[in-house]
Structures are given as C-alpha cells and as structure tokens.
Scaffold this active site. Structure first.
Site, PDB file in Angstrom:
ATOM      1  N   HIS A   7      76.016  30.205  26.611  1.00 44.26           N
ATOM      2  CA  HIS A   7      75.480  29.711  25.326  1.00 44.26           C
ATOM      3  C   HIS A   7      76.263  28.515  24.791  1.00 44.26           C
ATOM      4  CE1 HIS A   7      72.259  32.559  24.286  1.00 44.26           C
ATOM      5  NE2 HIS A   7      72.968  33.446  24.953  1.00 44.26           N
ATOM      6  N   SER A  55      76.487  36.111  22.373  1.00 39.12           N
ATOM      7  CA  SER A  55      75.103  35.780  22.021  1.00 39.12           C
ATOM      8  C   SER A  55      74.540  36.621  20.888  1.00 39.12           C
ATOM      9  CB  SER A  55      74.215  35.923  23.254  1.00 39.12           C
ATOM     10  OG  SER A  55      74.271  37.238  23.744  1.00 39.12           O
ATOM     11  N   LYS A  85      69.403  27.797  29.663  1.00 36.77           N
ATOM     12  CA  LYS A  85      69.393  27.803  28.204  1.00 36.77           C
ATOM     13  C   LYS A  85      69.257  26.357  27.706  1.00 36.77           C
ATOM     14  CE  LYS A  85      71.195  32.375  27.738  1.00 36.77           C
ATOM     15  NZ  LYS A  85      72.209  33.122  28.481  1.00 36.77           N
TER      16      LYS A  85
HETATM   17  C1  LIG Z   1      72.055  34.270  29.353  1.00 35.50           C
HETATM   18  C2  LIG Z   1      73.392  34.603  29.897  1.00 35.50           C
HETATM   19  C3  LIG Z   1      73.585  34.758  31.270  1.00 35.50           C
HETATM   20  C4  LIG Z   1      72.447  34.700  32.243  1.00 35.50           C
HETATM   21  O1  LIG Z   1      72.018  33.406  32.468  1.00 35.50           O
HETATM   22  P1  LIG Z   1      70.687  33.182  33.344  1.00 35.50           P
HETATM   23  O2  LIG Z   1      70.838  31.808  33.865  1.00 35.50           O
HETATM   24  O3  LIG Z   1      69.529  33.382  32.447  1.00 35.50           O
HETATM   25  O4  LIG Z   1      70.738  34.199  34.429  1.00 35.50           O
HETATM   26  C5  LIG Z   1      74.858  35.017  31.726  1.00 35.50           C
HETATM   27  N1  LIG Z   1      75.901  35.130  30.874  1.00 35.50           N
HETATM   28  C6  LIG Z   1      75.753  34.997  29.548  1.00 35.50           C
HETATM   29  C7  LIG Z   1      76.940  35.107  28.650  1.00 35.50           C
HETATM   30  C8  LIG Z   1      74.496  34.738  29.013  1.00 35.50           C
HETATM   31  O5  LIG Z   1      74.345  34.609  27.691  1.00 35.50           O
END
Ligand SMILES: *Cc1c(COP(=O)(O)O)cnc(C)c1O
Length: 392
Positions: free
Chosen positions: A209, A181, A240
């Site tokens: 992502h 990310s 997301k």
């Molecule tokens: C955003 C993210 C998470 C967390 O996801 P949520 O549903 O917001 O808890 C986990 N792993 C990665 C790689 C992320 O980018």
C-alpha cells in the site's frame, strides 16, 4: 451424508453469523465511478490510488505490446518464459526504487510466498508484526521457521522478543507491512531498522500500500524514510497504485539473485502476461514523468479526512489515503455501508475477524481519480447517513 455436507454447513454458519462474503460484480472500467450490480456509484473501495487501472497511456501500451509480442509467456520464467518486457520491467523497477536489483512475481501475494521461505527455514526464527498481511503470514508458515509475533508497530516489543529468543536459532528475519491496510498507519521503519541492524538480522518490508503512494513520486516507504540501502528486502505490488497486476521484490542484489534460483513461484508458476508487463512499464513512465498524480492523491486524502473530522467522524490513526471511519459494532458498519450504497456511494464495511471485535468500520479508499466534486458528494452522503444512524 454427502462428502460435501460439512461445507454446506460451514457456509450456512457463515451466513448466520453475517460473515458470508457476497461479492459484487463491477460492470465498468475501474475509476472514480463504477457501474456495480446495475447502479452507478462513487467508488470508495478500490486500491486504484492513482487512477491508473484505466489510464489511456497504459491501456495503449498494453495493446501495442500485445500486437508485437502476443499475450502469454507460455513457460515459467526459468525455462522459456522470461521475455524482454519482464527484464525491462525489472531494470526499470530497480532504478525507480534506487536499489541494486529487482525481481517480479505474479502478484504481491506470491512475492511473499517466494521470498520468506527462500530466506529462512526450519532452524530459523521470524519476528513478525502482529497485524501483518495474510500473505506474509502464509509465507512465514510455508518457510517452516518459528514465528514470533511482536506487538503492532512496537520496536521495543520487537527487541524484547529478539533478546529472549534469537540465541536458540540459526538465522532470523524481521518482517513488517509498510502501510497497514486496515488502519492506514505506517510502520516505524527507522526504529525497526535500528533494532534489526543492532542484532544483524535481515529486514523485510511489504510495501504493497506504499508503492506508488509513499515517498517521492510514489517510490515507497524506504524512500519515504530515506532508508536506501538499509532495508534488505522490499516487497511491493503492481496491483494497487500501479493499477495492473504483479509483485516485485527490490533490494540487495545477492538476495534477488537467490530468489531467481530459489523463489518457488518464480520457478514453478508462469509469469505475468505481456500486456501486464507493458502496462507496468507504462505506469513507471507516468510516475517518473511527474509527481502530479501522487500529489493529487495526498491532497484528496487530506481534503476528505478534514471534511469527515469536521462532521465529527473518527477516522482512526490513518497516516495515508486509507481512511477508516470507525463505527464500533459490525452490524452498524454493515448497515452504514448499505445506506451509503443506496445513496450512490460504494464503501466497504469491515468487521471481525478482519479487524478486532468492536472496531468495525467503513474503509474509504481515496484516489487521485476523485474530483473535488466527487469527494464533496461522498462527504455529503457520509454526513446524511451518519446523522440518520446517530453516529454524528
Ligand atoms: C494487497 C497486499 C498484498 C497482495 O498483493 P497482490 O498483488 O494483490 O497479490 C500483499 N501484501 C500486502 C501488505 C497487501 O496489502
């Protein structure tokens, strides 16, 4: 001294170092534009890749579900909290991703905390990409397994670590983010799979992502690389691109069945609510109906990156709609972000320790919700601030 004096000191130290997080309040629905701290600004910050967080069909589905089924599940999944909507969502997710089975969790974060300790323990070893997400790292720590980091996106380094260490342990797991990310680069999953399968090691990818972004119509990184049936565990999030909330683990049916028995956040914490589950199903309907939003996301990202490059900005190694604008030192990135906000553009500065020392940046999150006029306005603001601060 009070019992909390040390905390006040630590907070002061964060402020001194410029690392104290001042959290802005969003006063409008999520979208291409936001009302933030009393100002209307162009949104280059959120993970609302497809603009689904306030999509009318999804809002309507959530409202309808509340009317029929109420709000909360009122129990953990394994006692009396598994509602028909949870079961339907899991079936739909498995079909969407083309896997044997899927299980949902409260979030992507808890999906990682559930999965990793269920698969490995004290006698085992985890080979983990050096830049993996915090929730993977925490899941690895919770498992009690030995954690061995391999160099970022480097299958040769992974193999070296496996060769040097595997024989000392009972079982092993290879785990990587799908899309990283901070830089927007994609894990070389076909080569990682080759190494993991050569040594017969379970392979897990966290595609938070990539869900709704990569692959046909947003089916994720496994679809992107055509690795169906080869990746044992695919973690994803619905917070997301899906625009809602919730985590998913998709893959091998035996592993999913095991997580229903041994995934601690599944057993000891209540599930997502009725409107969450209904909204996720409605998001799947939209994704299965048409690839239009995903296509728009990618064309927007290409348009923005091309514009930034033409001005002379360095957008790093991104292969996805995540667009880092490399600036170097953290104070410059912070000043850049403040100037952008003054110009009506909300884009986050990221500095050490979130990214390495000297690699501070603004991270622009492109969305299908942005119109071409929005992107042009953002590009103009970057150009103006970039010239003012001597970056371009
Ligand atoms: C955003 C993210 C998470 C967390 O996801 P949520 O549903 O917001 O808890 C986990 N792993 C990665 C790689 C992320 O980018």
């Amino acid at each position: 001294m009070s019992k909390t004096a040390w905390i006040t000191q630590e907070l002061d130290a964060l402020k001194q170092a410029g690392l104290y997080n001042r959290i802005r309040t969003i006063e409008s629905p999520q979208g291409a534009w936001l009302q933030v701290d009393g100002r209307r600004v162009l949104n280059f910050c959120s993970n609302n890749y497809l603009g689904l967080a306030n999509h009318p069909d999804i809002v309507a589905a959530a409202q309808k579900a509340i009317g029929q089924m109420g709000v909360g599940p009122a129990a953990v999944r394994s006692i009396a909290g598994t509602m028909n909507l949870h079961v339907e969502l899991e079936k739909r997710l498995a079909a969407f991703k083309g896997v044997e089975s899927a299980i949902t969790f409260q979030s992507g974060f808890t999906a990682n905390l559930a999965t990793i300790p269920a698969l490995v323990g004290k006698e085992d070893v985890i080979f983990s990409d050096r830049l993996n997400h915090a929730s993977i790292i925490d899941g690895c720590r919770l498992s009690g397994a030995k954690i061995i980091a391999y160099e970022h996106n480097d299958p040769a380094s992974l193999e070296e670590q496996i060769k040097a260490n595997l024989s000392q342990f009972r079982r092993a797991l290879v785990v990587t983010d799908g899309v990283f990310s901070m830089d927007g680069d994609i894990a070389p999953l076909p080569d990682i799979y080759k190494v993991a399968s050569k040594y017969d090691i379970l392979l897990m990818v966290d595609d938070a992502h990539g869900e709704g972004v990569l692959g046909k119509g947003g089916r994720g990184i496994v679809d992107h690389f055509g690795l169906h049936g080869k990746v044992d565990v695919e973690v994803g999030t619905m917070s997301k691109a899906f625009g809602v909330m919730g985590g998913v683990v998709a893959g091998n049916a035996v592993i999913i069945e095991w997580l229903r028995q041994r995934g601690r956040p599944f057993l000891f914490s209540s599930a997502v609510t009725v409107p969450d589950a209904a909204a996720c199903i409605a998001a799947l309907d939209l994704l299965e109906d048409s690839t239009q939003l995903v296509d728009r996301l990618w064309s927007n990202a290409a348009y923005f990156k091309q514009g930034m490059k033409s001005f002379g900005f360095n957008t790093g190694v991104s292969e996805t709609p995540i667009t880092p604008v490399m600036l170097g030192e953290a104070p410059l990135a912070q000043q850049f972000s403040r100037e952008l906000f003054e110009a009506g553009v909300f884009a986050m500065a990221l500095g050490f320790p979130t990214v390495p020392q000297g690699k501070a940046r603004i991270r622009v999150m492109i969305s299908a919700a942005h119109s071409t006029a929005d992107l042009d306005m953002g590009l103009e603001a970057f150009k103006t601030v970039g010239k003012k601060l001597g970056v371009i």
